[in-house]
Scaffold this motif. Structure first.
Motif, short mmCIF file in Angstrom:
data_model
loop_
_atom_site.label_atom_id
_atom_site.label_comp_id
_atom_site.label_asym_id
_atom_site.label_seq_id
_atom_site.Cartn_x
_atom_site.Cartn_y
_atom_site.Cartn_z
N UNK A 19 0.83 -1.21 0.00
CA UNK A 19 0.00 0.00 0.00
C UNK A 19 0.86 1.25 0.00
N UNK A 20 1.90 1.26 0.83
CA UNK A 20 2.79 2.42 0.90
C UNK A 20 3.45 2.68 -0.45
N UNK A 21 3.92 1.64 -1.10
CA UNK A 21 4.58 1.80 -2.40
C UNK A 21 3.62 2.42 -3.42
N UNK A 22 2.38 1.95 -3.44
CA UNK A 22 1.39 2.48 -4.38
C UNK A 22 1.03 3.92 -4.05
N UNK A 23 0.83 4.20 -2.76
CA UNK A 23 0.48 5.56 -2.35
C UNK A 23 1.63 6.53 -2.58
N UNK A 24 2.89 6.06 -2.48
CA UNK A 24 4.03 6.93 -2.77
C UNK A 24 3.98 7.38 -4.23
N UNK A 25 3.66 6.47 -5.12
CA UNK A 25 3.55 6.81 -6.54
C UNK A 25 2.45 7.84 -6.74
N UNK A 26 1.31 7.62 -6.12
CA UNK A 26 0.18 8.54 -6.25
C UNK A 26 0.54 9.93 -5.73
N UNK A 27 1.15 9.99 -4.55
CA UNK A 27 1.46 11.30 -3.97
C UNK A 27 2.59 12.00 -4.73
N UNK A 28 3.55 11.25 -5.24
CA UNK A 28 4.64 11.85 -6.02
C UNK A 28 4.13 12.45 -7.33
N UNK A 29 3.15 11.78 -7.95
CA UNK A 29 2.65 12.22 -9.25
C UNK A 29 1.54 13.26 -9.14
N UNK A 30 1.06 13.51 -7.94
CA UNK A 30 -0.05 14.45 -7.76
C UNK A 30 0.35 15.86 -8.17
N UNK A 31 -0.49 16.47 -8.99
CA UNK A 31 -0.33 17.86 -9.38
C UNK A 31 -1.61 18.58 -8.97
N UNK A 32 -1.46 19.61 -8.15
CA UNK A 32 -2.61 20.30 -7.58
C UNK A 32 -3.60 20.76 -8.64
N UNK A 33 -3.09 21.28 -9.74
CA UNK A 33 -3.96 21.80 -10.79
C UNK A 33 -4.81 20.72 -11.46
N UNK A 34 -4.38 19.47 -11.34
CA UNK A 34 -5.11 18.40 -12.03
C UNK A 34 -6.12 17.70 -11.12
N UNK A 35 -6.27 18.18 -9.90
CA UNK A 35 -7.20 17.53 -8.96
C UNK A 35 -8.63 17.66 -9.46
N UNK A 36 -9.37 16.58 -9.36
CA UNK A 36 -10.79 16.61 -9.70
C UNK A 36 -11.54 15.66 -8.77
N UNK A 37 -12.85 15.68 -8.84
CA UNK A 37 -13.66 14.87 -7.94
C UNK A 37 -13.42 13.38 -8.12
N UNK A 38 -13.11 12.98 -9.34
CA UNK A 38 -12.96 11.56 -9.63
C UNK A 38 -11.78 10.94 -8.89
N UNK A 39 -10.67 11.65 -8.82
CA UNK A 39 -9.49 11.08 -8.16
C UNK A 39 -9.32 11.60 -6.74
N UNK A 40 -10.25 12.42 -6.26
CA UNK A 40 -10.11 13.03 -4.94
C UNK A 40 -10.12 12.00 -3.81
N UNK A 41 -10.98 10.98 -3.90
CA UNK A 41 -11.04 9.96 -2.86
C UNK A 41 -9.73 9.18 -2.75
N UNK A 42 -9.16 8.87 -3.89
CA UNK A 42 -7.88 8.15 -3.89
C UNK A 42 -6.78 9.03 -3.31
N UNK A 43 -6.78 10.30 -3.69
CA UNK A 43 -5.79 11.24 -3.17
C UNK A 43 -5.94 11.40 -1.66
N UNK A 44 -7.16 11.52 -1.19
CA UNK A 44 -7.40 11.65 0.26
C UNK A 44 -6.84 10.43 1.00
N UNK A 45 -7.15 9.26 0.50
CA UNK A 45 -6.66 8.03 1.14
C UNK A 45 -5.14 7.99 1.14
N UNK A 46 -4.54 8.35 0.04
CA UNK A 46 -3.08 8.31 -0.07
C UNK A 46 -2.43 9.29 0.89
N UNK A 47 -2.87 10.55 0.88
CA UNK A 47 -2.25 11.55 1.74
C UNK A 47 -2.60 11.36 3.21
N UNK A 48 -3.74 10.75 3.48
CA UNK A 48 -4.15 10.50 4.86
C UNK A 48 -3.36 9.35 5.48
#
Length: 107
Positions: A22-51
Motif C-alpha cells: 500500500x505504501x509503495x502504491x500511495x508513494x507513486x500517487x502522492x509523487x505524481x499528484x499535481x494540484x492543478x489536475x485535482x478533480x472529484x474523480x481522483x479526490x477519494x484516492x488522493x485523500x486516502x493516499x495523503x491520509x
C-alpha cells in the motif's frame, strides 16, 4: 491465505508486506499528484493516499523513508491542499508523534 495463519510471526510478516505494498502504491500517487489536475474523480484516492501513507510506511517498518516523507515540504503542501489545513496539520503532527514513539524495542 497468510492473514488467517495461526502462526503469529506469519501474521506479522503479512501485515508488514501488505502495508509495504500500500505504501509503495500511495508513494507513486502522492509523487505524481499535481494540484492543478485535482478533480472529484481522483479526490477519494488522493485523500486516502495523503491520509494514510505515513501510517502504512510505519506499519511496513519503512522508518527512514517515512521520516523523509514527513520532513518533505512538497509532501506537506500537497497533504494540506488535499486534507485541508486543520485536518492535514493534525494528521501530520500525529504521524510525527507516532514515529517519535517508535523505537527498535517497540517494533
Amino acid at each position: 491465505l497468510y492473514l488467517f495463519s495461526s502462526k503469529p510471526e506469519q501474521k506479522d510478516i503479512t501485515k508488514i508486506e501488505w502495508n509495504g505494498l500500500l505504501a509503495d502504491r500511495y508513494k507513486i500517487i502522492t509523487d505524481e499528484f499535481v494540484l492543478e489536475s485535482a478533480n472529484d474523480m481522483n479526490n477519494r484516492t488522493m485523500c486516502a493516499a495523503f491520509l494514510t501513507l505515513p501510517s502504512h510506511m510505519m506499519n511496513a517498518l519503512q522508518l527512514n523513508e517515512v521520516f523523509g516523507i514527513l520532513v518533505n515540504g512538497e509532501f506537506f503542501k500537497k497533504r494540506l491542499s488535499i486534507l485541508g489545513v486543520e485536518d492535514g496539520t493534525r494528521r501530520h503532527i500525529n504521524n510525527i508523534e507516532t514515529l517519535h514513539r517508535l523505537t527498535p524495542r517497540n517494533i
